[in-house]
Design a protein around this motif. Structure first.
Motif, PDB file in Angstrom:
ATOM      1  N   PHE A  10       0.861  -1.173   0.000  1.00  0.00           N
ATOM      2  CA  PHE A  10       0.000   0.000   0.000  1.00  0.00           C
ATOM      3  C   PHE A  10       0.907   1.235   0.000  1.00  0.00           C
ATOM      4  O   PHE A  10       1.844   1.313   0.808  1.00  0.00           O
ATOM      5  N   HIS A  13       1.650   2.946   3.389  1.00  0.00           N
ATOM      6  CA  HIS A  13       2.469   2.127   4.277  1.00  0.00           C
ATOM      7  C   HIS A  13       3.924   2.139   3.807  1.00  0.00           C
ATOM      8  O   HIS A  13       4.852   2.205   4.623  1.00  0.00           O
ATOM      9  N   ARG A  60      -1.549  -7.439  -5.676  1.00  0.00           N
ATOM     10  CA  ARG A  60      -1.591  -6.074  -5.156  1.00  0.00           C
ATOM     11  C   ARG A  60      -3.028  -5.798  -4.730  1.00  0.00           C
ATOM     12  O   ARG A  60      -3.944  -6.530  -5.095  1.00  0.00           O
ATOM     13  N   PRO A  61      -3.257  -4.734  -4.003  1.00  0.00           N
ATOM     14  CA  PRO A  61      -4.638  -4.295  -3.809  1.00  0.00           C
ATOM     15  C   PRO A  61      -5.272  -4.048  -5.182  1.00  0.00           C
ATOM     16  O   PRO A  61      -4.711  -3.341  -6.008  1.00  0.00           O
ATOM     17  N   LEU A 251      -6.498   4.693  -2.800  1.00  0.00           N
ATOM     18  CA  LEU A 251      -7.337   3.560  -3.193  1.00  0.00           C
ATOM     19  C   LEU A 251      -8.785   3.951  -3.445  1.00  0.00           C
ATOM     20  O   LEU A 251      -9.521   3.198  -4.087  1.00  0.00           O
ATOM     21  N   TYR A 336     -11.480  -0.263   5.466  1.00  0.00           N
ATOM     22  CA  TYR A 336     -10.307  -0.470   6.313  1.00  0.00           C
ATOM     23  C   TYR A 336     -10.515   0.168   7.696  1.00  0.00           C
ATOM     24  O   TYR A 336     -11.572   0.007   8.299  1.00  0.00           O
TER      25      TYR A 336
END
Length: 421
Positions: A10, A13, A60-61, A251, A336
């Motif tokens: 991410f 992060h 990946r996301p 995102l 999240y």
């Protein structure tokens, strides 16, 4: 010392881990990132190495990452489980070859605890998002429940954790299989593989709910590289109009409908509006948002110093940047830990929250009127910002990681054997 940094793919992060790696380098330490296969390019160049683990391209996301609803949550959990499996399957050989002596791993990636325990390495947990260290009085971070340590509140929190356990079953099963594959006791979920040494958290006490758990958490504030997000703005704000900055993160920046609602509310109040969609909108979609500026990225910390209000999805990094600038926030959480961030903004009186479901210009307009007109919101945000300025950030994080690991190596590491008899 040579640290292995286990970072999920991410962007926010990765930026936090880069800041920590740079601070460790300034203290004479080496760092090697351990990323899922195909995700190493997410880490920028710096005084560190990047290694990948896993067979093929671990997920990946996806474009639907963080989507809501039952199927969206289950999809996100499945992707997370697959990333953990990939790191565990290839991480042992990668870390041994790199010669790392200790690990620092994101709390949301249980592969850190699994790999460290198998290899006999001390490790520290890093909460890039809201910390998940257990405390009966804290609701799960992905819920927008207020802090309530009454009997009823504790009962509700237990219920929330029970339901979360059902939704996270796929990940728990993956963790169990990974533990057995490494010859370790098959403990439970994420919380069971946090570091016994403690957690370094971006969420400092001035922004969090009161924590009464048994684990050690050190809140150091945002982990930022020097100058991160502080370049000059590419435009000159109008000093005669209060300016609203709206960002839904890397995102969620594709949610053009939410941006349009925000824009309508700002137009009614004759407020300036700048939208950063983080590269998630096409030029045609961006043109449908009635704002002074719609762009992909801006130096966020500089932008927030020029803003009067931040409208955010409730991402922790954006919320902390707003607090650092003394700017109150309107949170519209999506996924999240964003609901938990929104609840903390409200708890401290530094912002408001609205549901994204059936979001209307009227609701946004009313919230903006309050945030601009009630001075308490600014003063509470500024108080949190002052605490951020004193918390130490990446420098204190690096000092603490060094101290905890050094002490562990000199005394009682590993604390308890977790190998299967």
């Amino acid at each position: 010392m040579h640290f292995g940094l286990v970072c999920p793919p991410f962007p926010s992060h990765a930026r936090a881990f880069e800041a920590l790696a740079l601070a460790l380098a300034q203290r004479g330490h080496r760092s090697t990132f351990l990323m899922n296969a195909g995700c190493g390019e997410m880490v920028r160049a710096g005084p560190w190495d990047v290694r990948e683990a896993g067979l093929g391209a671990a997920p990946r996301p996806t474009a639907r990452a963080g989507s809501t609803g039952l199927f969206g949550i289950l999809r996100t959990v499945a992707e997370s489980a697959e990333r953990t499996q990939g790191l565990v399957s290839g991480g042992v050989a990668v870390l041994r070859e790199a010669g790392v002596e200790a690990l620092v791993g994101d709390q949301m990636e249980p592969a850190t605890g699994l790999l460290a325990t198998h290899l006999g390495l001390p490790f520290v947990s890093l909460a890039s998002a809201l910390p998940i260290d257990p405390d009966a009085a804290l609701p799960p971070p992905y819920l927008d429940w207020p802090f309530d340590d009454s009997v009823d509140g504790l009962k509700r929190n237990r219920g929330g954790r029970y339901v979360a356990g059902l939704l996270m079953r796929r990940q728990a099963e993956t963790i169990r299989r990974c533990a057995l594959s490494l010859g370790l006791q098959p403990l439970g979920g994420l919380e069971d593989w946090l570091s016994p040494l403690g957690t370094i958290s971006q969420t400092l006490p001035a922004f969090d709910f009161p924590y009464g758990g048994a684990r050690r958490i050190l809140g150091v504030g945002p982990l930022r590289s020097p100058g991160e997000g502080q370049a000059p703005l590419p435009f000159a704000p109008d000093p005669a109009r209060p300016l609203v900055f709206a960002s839904l993160g890397t995102l969620q920046g594709h949610r053009v409908g939410l941006f349009r609602v925000i824009a309508e509310a700002c137009r009614r109040l004759d407020l300036g509006l700048v939208v950063a969609h983080c590269g998630r909108l096409t030029a045609r979609e961006a043109a449908t948002i009635d704002a002074d500026l719609v762009t992909d990225f801006l130096p966020q910390r500089t932008m927030l110093r020029a803003a009067s209000v931040c409208v955010t999805h409730g991402g922790l990094n954006t919320a902390l940047d707003a607090m650092e600038a003394g700017v109150p926030a309107l949170a519209i959480p999506i996924a999240y830990d964003q609901p938990g961030v929104a609840a903390r903004l409200v708890h401290h009186g530094a912002g408001l929250k609205l549901s994204r479901r059936r979001l209307t210009p009227d609701a946004v307009e009313g919230a903006l009127v309050r945030l601009l007109g009630e001075a308490e919101f600014c003063s509470e945000a500024a108080a949190i910002g002052a605490a951020i300025g004193e918390a130490g950030g990446a420098t204190r994080a690096a000092e603490t990681v060094e101290a905890w690991v050094t002490h562990a190596l000199a005394t009682t590491w590993p604390p308890l054997a977790r190998e299967v008899a």
